[in-house]
Design a protein around this motif. Structure first.
Motif, PDB file in Angstrom:
ATOM      1  N   PHE A  37     -38.766  31.970 -31.043  1.00 19.36           N
ATOM      2  CA  PHE A  37     -37.733  31.543 -31.698  1.00 19.36           C
ATOM      3  C   PHE A  37     -36.837  30.908 -30.544  1.00 19.36           C
ATOM      4  O   PHE A  37     -36.346  29.688 -30.280  1.00 19.36           O
ATOM      5  N   ALA A  38     -36.613  31.862 -29.560  1.00 21.85           N
ATOM      6  CA  ALA A  38     -35.689  31.782 -28.517  1.00 21.85           C
ATOM      7  C   ALA A  38     -36.269  30.740 -27.544  1.00 21.85           C
ATOM      8  O   ALA A  38     -35.603  29.903 -26.734  1.00 21.85           O
ATOM      9  N   LEU A  39     -37.820  30.930 -27.272  1.00 23.43           N
ATOM     10  CA  LEU A  39     -38.384  29.842 -26.431  1.00 23.43           C
ATOM     11  C   LEU A  39     -38.468  28.587 -26.887  1.00 23.43           C
ATOM     12  O   LEU A  39     -38.221  27.657 -26.222  1.00 23.43           O
ATOM     13  N   ALA A  40     -38.512  28.567 -28.482  1.00 27.03           N
ATOM     14  CA  ALA A  40     -38.293  27.094 -28.896  1.00 27.03           C
ATOM     15  C   ALA A  40     -36.915  26.446 -28.699  1.00 27.03           C
ATOM     16  O   ALA A  40     -36.859  25.427 -28.566  1.00 27.03           O
ATOM     17  N   ALA A  41     -35.914  27.450 -28.699  1.00 24.71           N
ATOM     18  CA  ALA A  41     -34.423  26.741 -28.475  1.00 24.71           C
ATOM     19  C   ALA A  41     -34.339  26.437 -27.203  1.00 24.71           C
ATOM     20  O   ALA A  41     -33.626  25.581 -26.911  1.00 24.71           O
ATOM     21  N   ALA A  42     -34.992  27.259 -26.203  1.00 23.96           N
ATOM     22  CA  ALA A  42     -34.842  26.798 -24.920  1.00 23.96           C
ATOM     23  C   ALA A  42     -35.540  25.594 -24.568  1.00 23.96           C
ATOM     24  O   ALA A  42     -35.048  24.665 -23.738  1.00 23.96           O
ATOM     25  N   ALA A  43     -36.609  25.150 -25.209  1.00 18.82           N
ATOM     26  CA  ALA A  43     -37.331  23.875 -24.842  1.00 18.82           C
ATOM     27  C   ALA A  43     -36.331  22.826 -25.635  1.00 18.82           C
ATOM     28  O   ALA A  43     -36.228  21.684 -25.134  1.00 18.82           O
ATOM     29  N   ALA A  44     -35.735  23.170 -26.557  1.00 23.99           N
ATOM     30  CA  ALA A  44     -35.056  22.250 -27.298  1.00 23.99           C
ATOM     31  C   ALA A  44     -33.748  21.966 -26.426  1.00 23.99           C
ATOM     32  O   ALA A  44     -33.149  20.702 -26.131  1.00 23.99           O
ATOM     33  N   GLY A  45     -33.188  22.942 -25.727  1.00 22.00           N
ATOM     34  CA  GLY A  45     -32.008  22.806 -25.087  1.00 22.00           C
ATOM     35  C   GLY A  45     -32.505  22.178 -23.500  1.00 22.00           C
ATOM     36  O   GLY A  45     -31.590  21.334 -22.991  1.00 22.00           O
ATOM     37  N   LEU A  46     -33.671  22.387 -23.262  1.00 19.99           N
ATOM     38  CA  LEU A  46     -34.180  21.474 -22.017  1.00 19.99           C
ATOM     39  C   LEU A  46     -34.225  20.114 -22.348  1.00 19.99           C
ATOM     40  O   LEU A  46     -33.690  19.237 -21.730  1.00 19.99           O
ATOM     41  N   ALA A  47     -34.975  19.576 -23.420  1.00 22.47           N
ATOM     42  CA  ALA A  47     -34.817  18.397 -23.881  1.00 22.47           C
ATOM     43  C   ALA A  47     -33.268  17.582 -24.126  1.00 22.47           C
ATOM     44  O   ALA A  47     -33.057  16.717 -23.548  1.00 22.47           O
ATOM     45  N   TRP A  48     -32.430  18.458 -24.656  1.00 22.25           N
ATOM     46  CA  TRP A  48     -31.314  17.961 -25.254  1.00 22.25           C
ATOM     47  C   TRP A  48     -30.551  17.635 -23.567  1.00 22.25           C
ATOM     48  O   TRP A  48     -29.679  16.822 -23.505  1.00 22.25           O
ATOM     49  N   GLY A  49     -30.495  18.861 -22.720  1.00 16.18           N
ATOM     50  CA  GLY A  49     -29.885  18.681 -21.590  1.00 16.18           C
ATOM     51  C   GLY A  49     -30.281  17.487 -20.553  1.00 16.18           C
ATOM     52  O   GLY A  49     -29.365  16.906 -20.293  1.00 16.18           O
ATOM     53  N   TYR A  50     -31.625  17.461 -20.709  1.00 23.20           N
ATOM     54  CA  TYR A  50     -32.136  16.187 -19.973  1.00 23.20           C
ATOM     55  C   TYR A  50     -31.531  14.883 -20.615  1.00 23.20           C
ATOM     56  O   TYR A  50     -31.453  13.977 -19.871  1.00 23.20           O
ATOM     57  N   LEU A  51     -31.878  14.567 -21.693  1.00 18.38           N
ATOM     58  CA  LEU A  51     -31.267  13.416 -22.352  1.00 18.38           C
ATOM     59  C   LEU A  51     -29.829  13.232 -22.133  1.00 18.38           C
ATOM     60  O   LEU A  51     -29.281  11.973 -22.153  1.00 18.38           O
ATOM     61  N   ARG A  52     -29.006  14.389 -22.232  1.00 18.93           N
ATOM     62  CA  ARG A  52     -27.598  14.069 -22.125  1.00 18.93           C
ATOM     63  C   ARG A  52     -27.046  13.806 -20.694  1.00 18.93           C
ATOM     64  O   ARG A  52     -26.232  12.920 -20.747  1.00 18.93           O
ATOM     65  N   HIS A  53     -27.995  14.231 -19.745  1.00 19.22           N
ATOM     66  CA  HIS A  53     -27.596  14.072 -18.535  1.00 19.22           C
ATOM     67  C   HIS A  53     -28.638  13.087 -17.476  1.00 19.22           C
ATOM     68  O   HIS A  53     -28.576  13.051 -16.333  1.00 19.22           O
ATOM     69  N   ALA A  84     -30.466  20.457 -17.147  1.00 21.31           N
ATOM     70  CA  ALA A  84     -31.464  20.484 -18.292  1.00 21.31           C
ATOM     71  C   ALA A  84     -31.330  22.084 -18.496  1.00 21.31           C
ATOM     72  O   ALA A  84     -32.017  22.593 -19.488  1.00 21.31           O
ATOM     73  N   GLY A  85     -31.995  22.562 -17.282  1.00 25.50           N
ATOM     74  CA  GLY A  85     -32.247  23.944 -17.075  1.00 25.50           C
ATOM     75  C   GLY A  85     -31.267  24.799 -17.316  1.00 25.50           C
ATOM     76  O   GLY A  85     -31.570  25.962 -18.264  1.00 25.50           O
ATOM     77  N   VAL A  86     -30.097  24.734 -17.039  1.00 21.57           N
ATOM     78  CA  VAL A  86     -28.837  25.391 -17.557  1.00 21.57           C
ATOM     79  C   VAL A  86     -28.790  25.524 -19.044  1.00 21.57           C
ATOM     80  O   VAL A  86     -28.563  26.511 -19.684  1.00 21.57           O
ATOM     81  N   GLN A  87     -28.942  24.157 -19.516  1.00 21.21           N
ATOM     82  CA  GLN A  87     -28.868  24.046 -21.072  1.00 21.21           C
ATOM     83  C   GLN A  87     -29.928  24.899 -21.763  1.00 21.21           C
ATOM     84  O   GLN A  87     -29.712  25.616 -22.767  1.00 21.21           O
ATOM     85  N   ALA A  88     -31.155  25.051 -21.327  1.00 19.92           N
ATOM     86  CA  ALA A  88     -32.403  25.565 -21.962  1.00 19.92           C
ATOM     87  C   ALA A  88     -31.783  27.053 -21.706  1.00 19.92           C
ATOM     88  O   ALA A  88     -32.244  27.678 -22.680  1.00 19.92           O
ATOM     89  N   LEU A  89     -31.499  27.458 -20.542  1.00 25.50           N
ATOM     90  CA  LEU A  89     -31.089  29.011 -20.183  1.00 25.50           C
ATOM     91  C   LEU A  89     -29.944  29.416 -21.281  1.00 25.50           C
ATOM     92  O   LEU A  89     -30.212  30.431 -21.900  1.00 25.50           O
ATOM     93  N   GLU A  90     -29.009  28.376 -21.273  1.00 23.53           N
ATOM     94  CA  GLU A  90     -27.999  28.925 -22.523  1.00 23.53           C
ATOM     95  C   GLU A  90     -28.516  29.052 -23.801  1.00 23.53           C
ATOM     96  O   GLU A  90     -27.948  29.987 -24.464  1.00 23.53           O
TER      97      GLU A  90
END
Length: 79
Positions: A7-23, A33-39
């Motif tokens: 679940f945490a890995l799925a959240a990281a993947a979603a964070g990566l996508a969200w962070g990339y789209l946002r920036h 995006a990497g920082v967002q995924a880690l968060e």
């Protein structure tokens, strides 16, 4: 436990996508995006899950290990 890490890995993947789209217009989009995924990975228990698995592998059946996850200090003034 494996489920929580997944679940945490799925959240990281979603964070990566969200962070990339946002920036995506910024030259540092991948860093953000990497920082967002880690968060998101940490927020959804990924770090705790990995530490738990590591601890289980290091412990043997013969040794009892006591873990301290936090401490509290109380100061009392007897005046």
């Amino acid at each position: 436990m494996k489920q929580s890490i997944r679940f945490a890995l799925a959240a990281a993947a979603a964070g990566l996508a969200w962070g990339y789209l946002r920036h995506r217009k910024d030259g540092r989009a991948l860093v953000f995006a990497g920082v967002q995924a880690l968060e998101w990975f940490v927020a959804y228990g990924g770090a705790a899950g990995l530490l738990e698995r590591l601890h289980e592998r290091l412990e043997s059946d013969d040794v009892e290990v006591e873990r301290v996850t936090h401490t509290r200090q109380t100061i009392v003034d007897h005046g």
